[in-house]
Design a protein around this motif. Structure first.
Motif, PDB file in Angstrom:
ATOM      1  N   VAL A   1      27.646 -11.312 -13.867  1.00  0.00           N
ATOM      2  CA  VAL A   1      27.895 -10.860 -15.245  1.00  0.00           C
ATOM      3  C   VAL A   1      26.628 -10.362 -15.939  1.00  0.00           C
ATOM      4  CG1 VAL A   1      28.607 -11.648 -17.543  1.00  0.00           C
ATOM      5  CG2 VAL A   1      30.046 -12.122 -15.555  1.00  0.00           C
ATOM      6  N   PRO A   2      25.489 -11.074 -15.879  1.00  0.00           N
ATOM      7  CA  PRO A   2      24.318 -10.555 -16.596  1.00  0.00           C
ATOM      8  C   PRO A   2      23.765  -9.260 -16.014  1.00  0.00           C
ATOM      9  CG  PRO A   2      23.736 -12.550 -15.428  1.00  0.00           C
ATOM     10  CD  PRO A   2      25.215 -12.397 -15.320  1.00  0.00           C
ATOM     11  N   ILE A   3      23.993  -9.011 -14.733  1.00  0.00           N
ATOM     12  CA  ILE A   3      23.523  -7.754 -14.145  1.00  0.00           C
ATOM     13  C   ILE A   3      24.285  -6.581 -14.761  1.00  0.00           C
ATOM     14  CG2 ILE A   3      23.422  -6.406 -12.013  1.00  0.00           C
ATOM     15  CD1 ILE A   3      22.871  -9.092 -10.558  1.00  0.00           C
ATOM     16  N   PHE A   4      25.618  -6.714 -14.834  1.00  0.00           N
ATOM     17  CA  PHE A   4      26.414  -5.663 -15.461  1.00  0.00           C
ATOM     18  C   PHE A   4      26.164  -5.601 -16.973  1.00  0.00           C
ATOM     19  CE2 PHE A   4      28.776  -6.094 -11.500  1.00  0.00           C
ATOM     20  CZ  PHE A   4      28.901  -4.763 -11.157  1.00  0.00           C
ATOM     21  N   ALA A   5      25.985  -6.764 -17.584  1.00  0.00           N
ATOM     22  CA  ALA A   5      25.724  -6.801 -19.026  1.00  0.00           C
ATOM     23  C   ALA A   5      24.412  -6.104 -19.362  1.00  0.00           C
ATOM     24  CB  ALA A   5      25.701  -8.243 -19.526  1.00  0.00           C
ATOM     25  N   ASN A   6      23.422  -6.210 -18.496  1.00  0.00           N
ATOM     26  CA  ASN A   6      22.157  -5.541 -18.759  1.00  0.00           C
ATOM     27  C   ASN A   6      22.300  -4.029 -18.672  1.00  0.00           C
ATOM     28  OD1 ASN A   6      19.393  -6.063 -19.506  1.00  0.00           O
ATOM     29  ND2 ASN A   6      18.864  -5.145 -17.539  1.00  0.00           N
TER      30      ASN A   6
ATOM     31  N   ARG B   1      15.082 -11.901 -16.581  1.00  0.00           N
ATOM     32  CA  ARG B   1      15.115 -13.108 -17.433  1.00  0.00           C
ATOM     33  C   ARG B   1      16.547 -13.473 -17.786  1.00  0.00           C
ATOM     34  NH1 ARG B   1      10.607 -10.273 -20.036  1.00  0.00           N
ATOM     35  NH2 ARG B   1       8.702 -11.158 -19.175  1.00  0.00           N
ATOM     36  N   TYR B   2      17.380 -12.462 -18.058  1.00  0.00           N
ATOM     37  CA  TYR B   2      18.815 -12.696 -18.270  1.00  0.00           C
ATOM     38  C   TYR B   2      19.398 -13.421 -17.063  1.00  0.00           C
ATOM     39  CZ  TYR B   2      19.820  -9.466 -22.189  1.00  0.00           C
ATOM     40  OH  TYR B   2      19.908  -8.846 -23.387  1.00  0.00           O
ATOM     41  N   LEU B   3      19.086 -12.885 -15.901  1.00  0.00           N
ATOM     42  CA  LEU B   3      19.656 -13.407 -14.663  1.00  0.00           C
ATOM     43  C   LEU B   3      19.233 -14.857 -14.417  1.00  0.00           C
ATOM     44  CD1 LEU B   3      21.303 -12.789 -12.115  1.00  0.00           C
ATOM     45  CD2 LEU B   3      19.194 -11.972 -11.070  1.00  0.00           C
ATOM     46  N   ILE B   4      17.956 -15.145 -14.547  1.00  0.00           N
ATOM     47  CA  ILE B   4      17.459 -16.497 -14.305  1.00  0.00           C
ATOM     48  C   ILE B   4      18.058 -17.473 -15.313  1.00  0.00           C
ATOM     49  CG2 ILE B   4      15.397 -17.958 -14.372  1.00  0.00           C
ATOM     50  CD1 ILE B   4      13.875 -15.542 -13.163  1.00  0.00           C
ATOM     51  N   ALA B   5      18.057 -17.099 -16.586  1.00  0.00           N
ATOM     52  CA  ALA B   5      18.622 -17.987 -17.615  1.00  0.00           C
ATOM     53  C   ALA B   5      20.114 -18.184 -17.410  1.00  0.00           C
ATOM     54  CB  ALA B   5      18.349 -17.408 -19.000  1.00  0.00           C
ATOM     55  N   SER B   6      20.811 -17.129 -17.070  1.00  0.00           N
ATOM     56  CA  SER B   6      22.255 -17.215 -16.881  1.00  0.00           C
ATOM     57  C   SER B   6      22.610 -18.090 -15.685  1.00  0.00           C
ATOM     58  CB  SER B   6      22.845 -15.820 -16.706  1.00  0.00           C
ATOM     59  OG  SER B   6      24.222 -15.904 -16.476  1.00  0.00           O
ATOM     60  N   VAL B   7      21.912 -17.914 -14.574  1.00  0.00           N
ATOM     61  CA  VAL B   7      22.206 -18.724 -13.388  1.00  0.00           C
ATOM     62  C   VAL B   7      21.855 -20.184 -13.648  1.00  0.00           C
ATOM     63  CG1 VAL B   7      21.553 -19.141 -10.983  1.00  0.00           C
ATOM     64  CG2 VAL B   7      22.042 -16.822 -11.758  1.00  0.00           C
ATOM     65  N   THR B   8      20.741 -20.437 -14.322  1.00  0.00           N
ATOM     66  CA  THR B   8      20.369 -21.814 -14.634  1.00  0.00           C
ATOM     67  C   THR B   8      21.425 -22.471 -15.517  1.00  0.00           C
ATOM     68  OG1 THR B   8      18.026 -21.255 -14.463  1.00  0.00           O
ATOM     69  CG2 THR B   8      18.576 -23.275 -15.630  1.00  0.00           C
TER      70      THR B   8
ATOM     71  N   PHE C   1      22.666  -9.720 -27.872  1.00  0.00           N
ATOM     72  CA  PHE C   1      23.616  -9.314 -26.837  1.00  0.00           C
ATOM     73  C   PHE C   1      23.712 -10.381 -25.747  1.00  0.00           C
ATOM     74  CE2 PHE C   1      24.799  -6.820 -23.018  1.00  0.00           C
ATOM     75  CZ  PHE C   1      26.049  -6.412 -23.447  1.00  0.00           C
ATOM     76  N   PHE C   2      22.572 -10.948 -25.326  1.00  0.00           N
ATOM     77  CA  PHE C   2      22.585 -11.998 -24.314  1.00  0.00           C
ATOM     78  C   PHE C   2      23.375 -13.210 -24.811  1.00  0.00           C
ATOM     79  CE2 PHE C   2      20.678 -15.818 -22.354  1.00  0.00           C
ATOM     80  CZ  PHE C   2      21.028 -15.567 -21.039  1.00  0.00           C
ATOM     81  N   GLY C   3      23.191 -13.576 -26.063  1.00  0.00           N
ATOM     82  CA  GLY C   3      23.950 -14.690 -26.634  1.00  0.00           C
ATOM     83  C   GLY C   3      25.448 -14.430 -26.593  1.00  0.00           C
ATOM     84  N   ILE C   4      25.843 -13.218 -26.930  1.00  0.00           N
ATOM     85  CA  ILE C   4      27.272 -12.855 -26.905  1.00  0.00           C
ATOM     86  C   ILE C   4      27.808 -12.900 -25.474  1.00  0.00           C
ATOM     87  CG2 ILE C   4      28.904 -10.962 -27.289  1.00  0.00           C
ATOM     88  CD1 ILE C   4      27.100 -10.173 -29.716  1.00  0.00           C
ATOM     89  N   VAL C   5      27.038 -12.373 -24.529  1.00  0.00           N
ATOM     90  CA  VAL C   5      27.458 -12.368 -23.122  1.00  0.00           C
ATOM     91  C   VAL C   5      27.598 -13.800 -22.606  1.00  0.00           C
ATOM     92  CG1 VAL C   5      26.730 -11.775 -20.774  1.00  0.00           C
ATOM     93  CG2 VAL C   5      26.559 -10.083 -22.595  1.00  0.00           C
TER      94      VAL C   5
ATOM     95  N   ILE D   1      25.048  -2.465 -19.576  1.00  0.00           N
ATOM     96  CA  ILE D   1      25.686  -2.159 -20.867  1.00  0.00           C
ATOM     97  C   ILE D   1      24.650  -2.214 -21.982  1.00  0.00           C
ATOM     98  CG2 ILE D   1      27.398  -2.971 -22.537  1.00  0.00           C
ATOM     99  CD1 ILE D   1      29.029  -3.973 -20.085  1.00  0.00           C
ATOM    100  N   ARG D   2      23.736  -3.169 -21.894  1.00  0.00           N
ATOM    101  CA  ARG D   2      22.661  -3.268 -22.888  1.00  0.00           C
ATOM    102  C   ARG D   2      21.779  -2.019 -22.859  1.00  0.00           C
ATOM    103  NH1 ARG D   2      17.711  -5.316 -21.619  1.00  0.00           N
ATOM    104  NH2 ARG D   2      16.334  -5.466 -23.383  1.00  0.00           N
ATOM    105  N   ALA D   3      21.463  -1.535 -21.658  1.00  0.00           N
ATOM    106  CA  ALA D   3      20.660  -0.307 -21.543  1.00  0.00           C
ATOM    107  C   ALA D   3      21.396   0.860 -22.197  1.00  0.00           C
ATOM    108  CB  ALA D   3      20.375  -0.007 -20.068  1.00  0.00           C
ATOM    109  N   TYR D   4      22.688   0.952 -21.948  1.00  0.00           N
ATOM    110  CA  TYR D   4      23.501   2.001 -22.580  1.00  0.00           C
ATOM    111  C   TYR D   4      23.445   1.874 -24.105  1.00  0.00           C
ATOM    112  CZ  TYR D   4      27.750   3.563 -24.864  1.00  0.00           C
ATOM    113  OH  TYR D   4      28.632   4.084 -25.761  1.00  0.00           O
ATOM    114  N   MET D   5      23.620   0.657 -24.612  1.00  0.00           N
ATOM    115  CA  MET D   5      23.633   0.459 -26.072  1.00  0.00           C
ATOM    116  C   MET D   5      22.289   0.826 -26.694  1.00  0.00           C
ATOM    117  SD  MET D   5      25.936  -3.060 -26.285  1.00  0.00           S
ATOM    118  CE  MET D   5      24.933  -3.700 -27.566  1.00  0.00           C
TER     119      MET D   5
END
Length: 186
Positions: free
Chosen positions: A140-145, A107-114, A176-180, A147-151
């Motif tokens: 970016v959202p792939i790597f951010a996710n 969902r991060y990926l789809i929203a980010s690409v759109t 986190f998605f908003g910040i990214v 980092i999100r898993a780590y957090m």
């Protein structure tokens, strides 16, 4: 013909693409080539409304879950914690956490690409800058996710699994998605 074929096969993607093609044909027929070029981006942008085919969505979710798990575990290891990963399961010894479908980041990926496609069209005027930004909005959202898993794992670990397991887990992801996205567009 393609609409009929999609209806017969029960493949909704064929139905969507055929209706999109009919819309483009109608615009071309009524407006001509020059005006079709002017409204070309909105017509192209409509492609982002189509859902991914189920087989592609499943494969993408599986790959994104594994990437998120591996990135999260790699960052955890940097901090010296003992962690073991098996597939999408992260084992901290005293507890196991699993990166499930909802946490895959699709969902991060789809929203980010759109959003990236729209932002690139509005902001940049050369094709290479647009394509570069769209690529970044996918990477970016792939790597951010990861980092999100780590957090999430670290919040759970540091709070004795009291936090980051329920609704707060979702809220952390949204924030986190908003910040990214802010950082990406900045």
């Amino acid at each position: 013909f393609f609409f009929w074929l999609g209806e017969l096969a029960g493949v909704f993607l064929i139905l969507y693409v055929s209706m999109w093609s009919v819309l483009i044909g109608l615009c071309w027929m009524h407006l001509g080539w020059k005006k079709l070029k002017i409204i070309g981006f909105p017509l192209f942008f409509m492609l982002t409304m189509f859902p991914l085919p189920a087989f592609l969505n499943t494969k993408l979710m599986l790959q994104l879950r594994l990437i998120s798990s591996k990135l999260g575990v790699a960052i955890i290891k940097l901090y010296g914690l003992s962690v073991y990963q098996e597939g999408n399961i992260i084992d901290l010894g005293f507890t196991q956490l699993q990166v499930v479908e909802a946490c895959s980041g699709v969902r991060y990926l789809i929203a980010s690409v759109t959003l990236g496609v729209m932002y690139a069209y509005i902001t940049y005027h050369t094709l290479w800058k647009r394509l570069l930004f769209i690529a970044m909005s996918a990477i970016v959202p792939i790597f951010a996710n990861g980092i999100r898993a780590y957090m999430i794992v670290m919040i759970g670990h540091l709070s004795g699994m009291e936090h980051a397991t329920g609704v707060d887990h979702l809220i952390y992801g949204w924030v986190f998605f908003g910040i990214v996205m802010f950082i990406l567009f900045w």
